[in-house]
Design a protein around this motif. Structure first.
Motif, PDB file in Angstrom:
ATOM      1  N   TYR A  41      37.510 -48.160 -14.098  1.00 17.21           N
ATOM      2  CA  TYR A  41      36.129 -48.645 -13.985  1.00 17.21           C
ATOM      3  C   TYR A  41      36.054 -50.142 -14.264  1.00 17.21           C
ATOM      4  O   TYR A  41      35.410 -50.901 -13.529  1.00 17.21           O
ATOM      5  N   ILE A  42      36.723 -50.572 -15.336  1.00 17.88           N
ATOM      6  CA  ILE A  42      36.690 -51.987 -15.700  1.00 17.88           C
ATOM      7  C   ILE A  42      37.311 -52.848 -14.600  1.00 17.88           C
ATOM      8  O   ILE A  42      36.759 -53.882 -14.209  1.00 17.88           O
ATOM      9  N   ALA A  43      38.469 -52.417 -14.093  1.00 20.78           N
ATOM     10  CA  ALA A  43      39.165 -53.204 -13.070  1.00 20.78           C
ATOM     11  C   ALA A  43      38.313 -53.351 -11.809  1.00 20.78           C
ATOM     12  O   ALA A  43      38.204 -54.447 -11.240  1.00 20.78           O
ATOM     13  N   ALA A 142      29.170 -62.601 -31.026  1.00 25.23           N
ATOM     14  CA  ALA A 142      27.896 -62.288 -30.373  1.00 25.23           C
ATOM     15  C   ALA A 142      27.882 -60.804 -30.038  1.00 25.23           C
ATOM     16  O   ALA A 142      28.888 -60.254 -29.576  1.00 25.23           O
ATOM     17  N   LEU A 143      26.759 -60.143 -30.257  1.00 21.62           N
ATOM     18  CA  LEU A 143      26.674 -58.709 -30.018  1.00 21.62           C
ATOM     19  C   LEU A 143      26.660 -58.391 -28.525  1.00 21.62           C
ATOM     20  O   LEU A 143      26.199 -59.173 -27.710  1.00 21.62           O
ATOM     21  N   ILE A 144      27.170 -57.208 -28.196  1.00 15.29           N
ATOM     22  CA  ILE A 144      27.087 -56.645 -26.839  1.00 15.29           C
ATOM     23  C   ILE A 144      26.164 -55.445 -26.917  1.00 15.29           C
ATOM     24  O   ILE A 144      26.389 -54.520 -27.712  1.00 15.29           O
ATOM     25  N   ALA A 145      25.112 -55.442 -26.125  1.00 15.72           N
ATOM     26  CA  ALA A 145      24.095 -54.394 -26.192  1.00 15.72           C
ATOM     27  C   ALA A 145      24.652 -53.024 -25.798  1.00 15.72           C
ATOM     28  O   ALA A 145      25.516 -52.910 -24.923  1.00 15.72           O
ATOM     29  N   ASN A 146      24.119 -52.004 -26.448  1.00 19.46           N
ATOM     30  CA  ASN A 146      24.482 -50.614 -26.174  1.00 19.46           C
ATOM     31  C   ASN A 146      23.188 -49.815 -26.018  1.00 19.46           C
ATOM     32  O   ASN A 146      22.660 -49.287 -27.001  1.00 19.46           O
ATOM     33  N   PRO A 147      22.642 -49.727 -24.816  1.00 18.36           N
ATOM     34  CA  PRO A 147      21.371 -49.033 -24.611  1.00 18.36           C
ATOM     35  C   PRO A 147      21.427 -47.528 -24.882  1.00 18.36           C
ATOM     36  O   PRO A 147      20.382 -46.904 -25.032  1.00 18.36           O
ATOM     37  N   ILE A 148      22.615 -46.943 -24.943  1.00 18.68           N
ATOM     38  CA  ILE A 148      22.718 -45.492 -25.099  1.00 18.68           C
ATOM     39  C   ILE A 148      22.682 -45.066 -26.563  1.00 18.68           C
ATOM     40  O   ILE A 148      21.741 -44.409 -27.012  1.00 18.68           O
ATOM     41  N   SER A 149      23.712 -45.402 -27.322  1.00 21.70           N
ATOM     42  CA  SER A 149      23.781 -44.971 -28.720  1.00 21.70           C
ATOM     43  C   SER A 149      23.487 -46.096 -29.694  1.00 21.70           C
ATOM     44  O   SER A 149      23.560 -45.891 -30.914  1.00 21.70           O
ATOM     45  N   LYS A 150      23.167 -47.269 -29.183  1.00 22.78           N
ATOM     46  CA  LYS A 150      22.686 -48.439 -29.927  1.00 22.78           C
ATOM     47  C   LYS A 150      23.759 -49.195 -30.717  1.00 22.78           C
ATOM     48  O   LYS A 150      23.629 -50.396 -30.930  1.00 22.78           O
ATOM     49  N   ALA A 151      24.814 -48.536 -31.204  1.00 24.49           N
ATOM     50  CA  ALA A 151      25.845 -49.239 -31.956  1.00 24.49           C
ATOM     51  C   ALA A 151      26.464 -50.309 -31.056  1.00 24.49           C
ATOM     52  O   ALA A 151      27.059 -49.987 -30.021  1.00 24.49           O
ATOM     53  N   PRO A 152      26.362 -51.585 -31.419  1.00 25.93           N
ATOM     54  CA  PRO A 152      26.765 -52.648 -30.495  1.00 25.93           C
ATOM     55  C   PRO A 152      28.262 -52.895 -30.466  1.00 25.93           C
ATOM     56  O   PRO A 152      28.989 -52.586 -31.416  1.00 25.93           O
ATOM     57  N   GLN A 170      30.581 -48.318 -20.167  1.00 31.21           N
ATOM     58  CA  GLN A 170      30.057 -48.781 -18.894  1.00 31.21           C
ATOM     59  C   GLN A 170      28.756 -49.563 -19.050  1.00 31.21           C
ATOM     60  O   GLN A 170      28.572 -50.612 -18.421  1.00 31.21           O
ATOM     61  N   VAL A 171      27.849 -49.092 -19.911  1.00 28.23           N
ATOM     62  CA  VAL A 171      26.600 -49.835 -20.086  1.00 28.23           C
ATOM     63  C   VAL A 171      26.849 -51.124 -20.860  1.00 28.23           C
ATOM     64  O   VAL A 171      26.153 -52.128 -20.647  1.00 28.23           O
ATOM     65  N   SER A 175      26.015 -54.897 -19.497  1.00 30.73           N
ATOM     66  CA  SER A 175      25.152 -55.800 -20.251  1.00 30.73           C
ATOM     67  C   SER A 175      25.801 -57.151 -20.522  1.00 30.73           C
ATOM     68  O   SER A 175      25.101 -58.136 -20.783  1.00 30.73           O
ATOM     69  N   LEU A 176      27.123 -57.227 -20.456  1.00 34.40           N
ATOM     70  CA  LEU A 176      27.799 -58.499 -20.755  1.00 34.40           C
ATOM     71  C   LEU A 176      28.221 -59.262 -19.505  1.00 34.40           C
ATOM     72  O   LEU A 176      28.712 -60.392 -19.608  1.00 34.40           O
ATOM     73  N   THR A 177      28.004 -58.684 -18.336  1.00 38.52           N
ATOM     74  CA  THR A 177      28.529 -59.279 -17.104  1.00 38.52           C
ATOM     75  C   THR A 177      28.015 -60.698 -16.869  1.00 38.52           C
ATOM     76  O   THR A 177      28.742 -61.551 -16.344  1.00 38.52           O
ATOM     77  N   ASP A 178      26.770 -60.982 -17.281  1.00 43.85           N
ATOM     78  CA  ASP A 178      26.240 -62.324 -17.028  1.00 43.85           C
ATOM     79  C   ASP A 178      26.909 -63.392 -17.880  1.00 43.85           C
ATOM     80  O   ASP A 178      26.683 -64.594 -17.681  1.00 43.85           O
TER      81      ASP A 178
END
Length: 265
Positions: A41-43, A142-152, A170-171, A175-178
């Motif tokens: 998925y990452i690749a 810097a934190l990376i957002a985790n919309p599912i379980s919230k733990a960043p 995946q989420v 969230s960090l792609t930009d």
């Protein structure tokens, strides 16, 4: 210099190559208990934005190993992406190891604590000491957002630390792609033919040497009683790929076999 000369292929700027390494962390992967679903998925995701995964490591939950590998690959690649080891249990040591690799302190992050506190209040869960471990973040990250379980997750330098659970990873990646800057996107061409690998191996090797900027992979296939070989060419220059694909097709044809564009039917 005349404008025509300035715009000639010889003076065109070479495409920028941006590379990455994926580090999969976890004893459960090495033991076979958990099947990795993250690397592919990452690749694929990174290639779409012009970042080529050139290396992947699978390593255990051992601090010294994590530290050594992170320091090795972050010096060699533009980006490093890790998965696993940022949960609430005693063997989730990735955050500590990354902090040690960068030589920085680690402690409770106020923003991460607030995110998790709000999450457990909203869901009725107890914000235990074990769960607070997920708010321990290296200094300066810097934190990376985790919309599912919230733990960043978090980013420190060119290292992005993400969860091992595929849905959460995946989420986080989305969230960090930009924050990522891509370069030339890897493209591919495929030519197949009902011919054995061994038959074309020698001239194919010579063809590869003539075109070092295009990677040629050879993959045998079997369809019932029919066998053959698919030759996959990968590179960043579409015109060059077309040129090499035409040579590969001609090579197959020279053995009396009609080449097929793409995978065999």
């Amino acid at each position: 210099m005349p404008d025509a000369a300035k715009n000639s292929p010889a003076n065109a700027e070479a495409p920028r190559i941006v590379t990455a390494c994926v580090v999969l962390i976890g004893d459960e992967i090495l033991s076979g208990r958990t099947r990795d679903a993250n690397l592919s998925y990452i690749a694929k995701h990174l290639n779409q934005i012009g970042i080529q995964v050139r290396e992947a490591r699978v390593i255990p939950d051992v601090e010294d190993t994590i530290v050594a590998v992170i320091n090795e690959v972050r010096a060699r690649h533009d980006y490093v992406f890790t998965t696993g080891g940022i949960g609430p249990t005693h063997d989730d040591i990735t955050a500590d190891a990354v902090a040690k690799a960068f030589g920085v302190a680690i402690g409770y992050n106020d923003e991460a604590l607030a995110i998790l506190d709000a999450h457990y209040k909203a869901t009725g869960g107890e914000f235990t000491e074990a769960r607070k471990r997920m708010a321990r973040i290296p200094s300066g990250a810097a934190l990376i957002a985790n919309p599912i379980s919230k733990a960043p997750g978090f980013q420190l330098g060119n290292v992005f630390v993400m969860a091992g659970v595929p849905m959460v990873m995946q989420v986080m990646l989305d969230s960090l792609t930009d924050r990522l800057e891509g370069g030339a996107t890897m493209k591919s061409r495929t030519v197949s033919g009902q011919i054995g690998e061994g038959t074309i191996a020698e001239p194919l090797g010579a063809l590869q040497k003539r075109h070092p900027d295009v990677v040629i992979g050879s993959y045998p296939y079997y369809r019932g009683r029919v066998f053959g070989t698919s030759l996959v060419m990968r590179g960043v220059d579409s015109a060059k790929l077309d040129e090499v694909a035409a040579e590969v097709a001609g090579l197959i044809r020279s053995f009396g076999v009609e080449p097929v564009e793409g995978e065999p039917v």
